[in-house]
Design a protein around this motif. Structure first.
Motif, mmCIF file in Angstrom:
data_model
loop_
_atom_site.group_PDB
_atom_site.id
_atom_site.type_symbol
_atom_site.label_atom_id
_atom_site.label_comp_id
_atom_site.label_asym_id
_atom_site.label_seq_id
_atom_site.Cartn_x
_atom_site.Cartn_y
_atom_site.Cartn_z
ATOM 1 N N CYS A 8 -10.718 0.280 1.483
ATOM 2 C CA CYS A 8 -9.511 0.764 2.146
ATOM 3 C C CYS A 8 -8.377 0.829 1.134
ATOM 4 O O CYS A 8 -8.033 -0.177 0.521
ATOM 5 C CB CYS A 8 -9.132 -0.160 3.301
ATOM 6 S SG CYS A 8 -7.561 0.311 4.061
ATOM 7 N N LYS A 51 -5.306 1.398 1.661
ATOM 8 C CA LYS A 51 -4.063 0.800 2.155
ATOM 9 C C LYS A 51 -4.076 -0.720 2.011
ATOM 10 O O LYS A 51 -3.093 -1.320 1.597
ATOM 11 C CB LYS A 51 -3.848 1.189 3.621
ATOM 12 C CG LYS A 51 -2.387 1.247 4.005
ATOM 13 C CD LYS A 51 -2.223 1.994 5.301
ATOM 14 C CE LYS A 51 -0.738 2.148 5.633
ATOM 15 N NZ LYS A 51 -0.540 2.754 6.949
ATOM 16 N N CYS A 52 -5.206 -1.320 2.363
ATOM 17 C CA CYS A 52 -5.348 -2.771 2.221
ATOM 18 C C CYS A 52 -5.689 -3.153 0.787
ATOM 19 O O CYS A 52 -5.596 -4.303 0.407
ATOM 20 C CB CYS A 52 -6.432 -3.291 3.152
ATOM 21 S SG CYS A 52 -6.120 -3.009 4.897
HETATM 22 ZN ZN LIG Z 1 -6.972 -1.187 5.757
#
Ligand SMILES: [Zn+2]
Length: 53
Positions: free
Chosen positions: A9, A11-12
């Protein structure tokens, strides 16, 4: 038994374990590369993983 796929991910900035039931097979780009599409369980961002075939 449920298979899990490790997907990154952006974003993470971490790898997430996503179950097969939440993955969709798709193709990406002009070359139609096979990929799995899923959703990050933590932030909901769409994540991709390229696969063979
Ligand atoms: Zn994420």
């Amino acid at each position: 038994m449920t298979n899990m796929a490790s997907m990154y991910c952006v974003k993470c900035k971490a790898k997430k374990e996503i179950s097969d039931s939440d993955l969709t097979k798709t193709t990406v780009g002009k070359a139609n590369r096979s990929a799995l599409k899923g959703k990050c369980p933590d932030c909901g961002t769409t994540v991709f993983k390229f696969i063979k075939g």
